[in-house]
Design a protein around this motif. Sequence first.
Motif, short mmCIF file in Angstrom:
data_model
loop_
_atom_site.label_atom_id
_atom_site.label_comp_id
_atom_site.label_asym_id
_atom_site.label_seq_id
_atom_site.Cartn_x
_atom_site.Cartn_y
_atom_site.Cartn_z
N ARG A 1 -6.63 -16.22 -10.54
CA ARG A 1 -7.45 -15.01 -10.54
C ARG A 1 -7.81 -14.58 -9.11
O ARG A 1 -7.79 -13.39 -8.77
N LEU A 2 -8.14 -15.57 -8.27
CA LEU A 2 -8.45 -15.27 -6.87
C LEU A 2 -7.25 -14.68 -6.15
O LEU A 2 -7.38 -13.75 -5.33
N LYS A 3 -6.09 -15.24 -6.46
CA LYS A 3 -4.86 -14.73 -5.84
C LYS A 3 -4.60 -13.29 -6.27
O LYS A 3 -4.22 -12.44 -5.45
N ILE A 4 -4.78 -12.98 -7.54
CA ILE A 4 -4.58 -11.61 -8.04
C ILE A 4 -5.54 -10.64 -7.36
O ILE A 4 -5.16 -9.56 -6.92
N ASN A 5 -6.82 -11.05 -7.26
CA ASN A 5 -7.81 -10.19 -6.61
C ASN A 5 -7.47 -9.96 -5.14
O ASN A 5 -7.66 -8.86 -4.61
N SER A 6 -6.98 -11.00 -4.48
CA SER A 6 -6.60 -10.89 -3.07
C SER A 6 -5.46 -9.90 -2.88
O SER A 6 -5.50 -9.04 -1.99
N VAL A 7 -4.44 -10.00 -3.74
CA VAL A 7 -3.30 -9.07 -3.66
C VAL A 7 -3.75 -7.64 -3.96
O VAL A 7 -3.31 -6.69 -3.31
N ARG A 8 -4.64 -7.50 -4.93
CA ARG A 8 -5.17 -6.17 -5.28
C ARG A 8 -5.89 -5.54 -4.08
O ARG A 8 -5.74 -4.33 -3.82
N ASN A 9 -6.68 -6.35 -3.37
CA ASN A 9 -7.39 -5.83 -2.21
C ASN A 9 -6.43 -5.39 -1.11
O ASN A 9 -6.64 -4.35 -0.46
N ILE A 10 -5.38 -6.18 -0.89
CA ILE A 10 -4.37 -5.80 0.11
C ILE A 10 -3.66 -4.52 -0.33
O ILE A 10 -3.34 -3.66 0.50
N GLN A 11 -3.40 -4.39 -1.62
CA GLN A 11 -2.78 -3.17 -2.15
C GLN A 11 -3.63 -1.93 -1.84
O GLN A 11 -3.10 -0.88 -1.46
N LYS A 12 -4.94 -2.07 -2.00
CA LYS A 12 -5.84 -0.94 -1.73
C LYS A 12 -5.77 -0.53 -0.25
O LYS A 12 -5.74 0.66 0.06
N ILE A 13 -5.73 -1.54 0.63
CA ILE A 13 -5.64 -1.24 2.06
C ILE A 13 -4.32 -0.55 2.38
O ILE A 13 -4.28 0.44 3.12
N ALA A 14 -3.22 -1.09 1.82
CA ALA A 14 -1.90 -0.51 2.06
C ALA A 14 -1.83 0.92 1.55
O ALA A 14 -1.26 1.81 2.20
N LYS A 15 -2.42 1.16 0.37
CA LYS A 15 -2.41 2.51 -0.21
C LYS A 15 -3.22 3.48 0.65
O LYS A 15 -2.80 4.63 0.86
N ALA A 16 -4.35 3.00 1.16
CA ALA A 16 -5.17 3.86 2.03
C ALA A 16 -4.43 4.21 3.31
O ALA A 16 -4.44 5.36 3.77
N MET A 17 -3.74 3.22 3.91
CA MET A 17 -2.98 3.47 5.12
C MET A 17 -1.81 4.41 4.86
O MET A 17 -1.45 5.24 5.70
N GLU A 18 -1.21 4.28 3.69
CA GLU A 18 -0.12 5.19 3.31
C GLU A 18 -0.62 6.63 3.24
O GLU A 18 0.02 7.56 3.77
N MET A 19 -1.77 6.84 2.61
CA MET A 19 -2.32 8.19 2.48
C MET A 19 -2.73 8.77 3.83
O MET A 19 -2.56 9.98 4.08
N ILE A 20 -3.25 7.93 4.72
CA ILE A 20 -3.61 8.39 6.06
C ILE A 20 -2.36 8.85 6.82
O ILE A 20 -2.36 9.90 7.48
N SER A 21 -1.28 8.07 6.70
CA SER A 21 -0.03 8.43 7.37
C SER A 21 0.55 9.72 6.81
O SER A 21 1.10 10.54 7.55
N VAL A 22 0.43 9.90 5.49
CA VAL A 22 0.91 11.15 4.88
C VAL A 22 0.18 12.34 5.47
O VAL A 22 0.79 13.38 5.78
N ALA A 23 -1.12 12.20 5.64
CA ALA A 23 -1.92 13.31 6.20
C ALA A 23 -1.55 13.58 7.65
O ALA A 23 -1.57 14.74 8.10
N LYS A 24 -1.20 12.53 8.41
CA LYS A 24 -0.91 12.70 9.82
C LYS A 24 0.52 13.17 10.09
O LYS A 24 0.79 13.76 11.15
N ILE A 25 1.43 12.91 9.16
CA ILE A 25 2.84 13.27 9.37
C ILE A 25 3.00 14.76 9.61
O ILE A 25 3.72 15.20 10.52
N HIS A 26 2.34 15.57 8.80
CA HIS A 26 2.52 17.03 8.88
C HIS A 26 2.07 17.56 10.24
O HIS A 26 2.75 18.42 10.83
N LYS A 27 0.96 17.06 10.75
CA LYS A 27 0.48 17.50 12.07
C LYS A 27 1.45 17.05 13.17
O LYS A 27 1.73 17.80 14.10
N ALA A 28 1.95 15.81 13.04
CA ALA A 28 2.88 15.30 14.05
C ALA A 28 4.19 16.09 14.05
O ALA A 28 4.74 16.40 15.11
N GLN A 29 4.69 16.42 12.86
CA GLN A 29 5.91 17.20 12.77
C GLN A 29 5.72 18.60 13.35
O GLN A 29 6.61 19.15 14.02
#
Length: 291
Positions: free
Chosen positions: A8-36
């Motif tokens: 259970r701890l391992k699942i929660n840990s992976v879930r937390n990392i997923q949330k961070i990765a998803k947040a970073m993905e969305m930030i990059s999506v927002a920045k790509i258009h300005k950079a282009q």
Amino acid sequence: MSGLQEIRLKINSVRNIQKIAKAMEMISVAKIHKAQKRMLISKPYAETVLKVINHIASGNLEYKHPYFKHRNVHKSVGYWVISSDRGLAGGLNANLFRALLHDFNKWNTMGIVIQLAVIGAKAASFLHGIKCTKVVSCISGIGDTPKMSELIGSVKVMLELYEKNNIDRLYIVYNAFVNTLTQIPKIIQILPIVSKHNINHISAKYWDYLYEPDSKVLLNNLLQRYIESQVYQSVVENVASEHSARMMAMKTASDNGEIIVNDLKVLYNKVRQTKITEELTEIISGASVIQ
């Protein structure tokens, strides 16, 4: 990993990392258009300046600028190496450094000294201490909105070395933005300038200009602006490549995390079923003993 609590701890840990990765993905999506947008705005300027330079150089000039004179490489070459300041962008920087080292090997076998102007913390960290190289300029922390004023110092240092014949050839190394999924390490020669236009065709028209001030001052200023624009264009293109690569890397990490979570859930259910079976077996065995 046999305990249910541990899984259970391992699942929660992976879930937390997923949330961070998803947040970073969305930030990059927002920045790509300005950079282009920045990349597309600056590109026509560099192309137009080169076109004007070619037209002027094809006239009947008494002054031949040293940036157009071919040089054989005898002692040293220079590179502007452009990378990101941050990681978590997949193989973006690794692919760039691999291509760069391949180019370095060619000069090392000839005994040529390599002088570097580094832009980006990742390149500075990687190139520190590499044999036969000398870092003469280093810039980091330019962020997602680079300014020409931050790059002029690096441009000036390398041009001074070239004008004093301490460098025989100058290159720019950066990640060229093709599209959101593709970024290609690119090494282009900046000096001496190799024309991309048909000079013979231009010269055949026998045109010339009236210069104000003289052609020497005009060419000096134009070529300075051209090289600055090339460095700036490479930096903004590398920023666009960085955000695209990070978006894809974070998406891949998030997707892989989901696969790991699903595998852990299967393992969790198997362990749980095993424990239930063991408890039932103990209950049945205890009941049979009582009887």
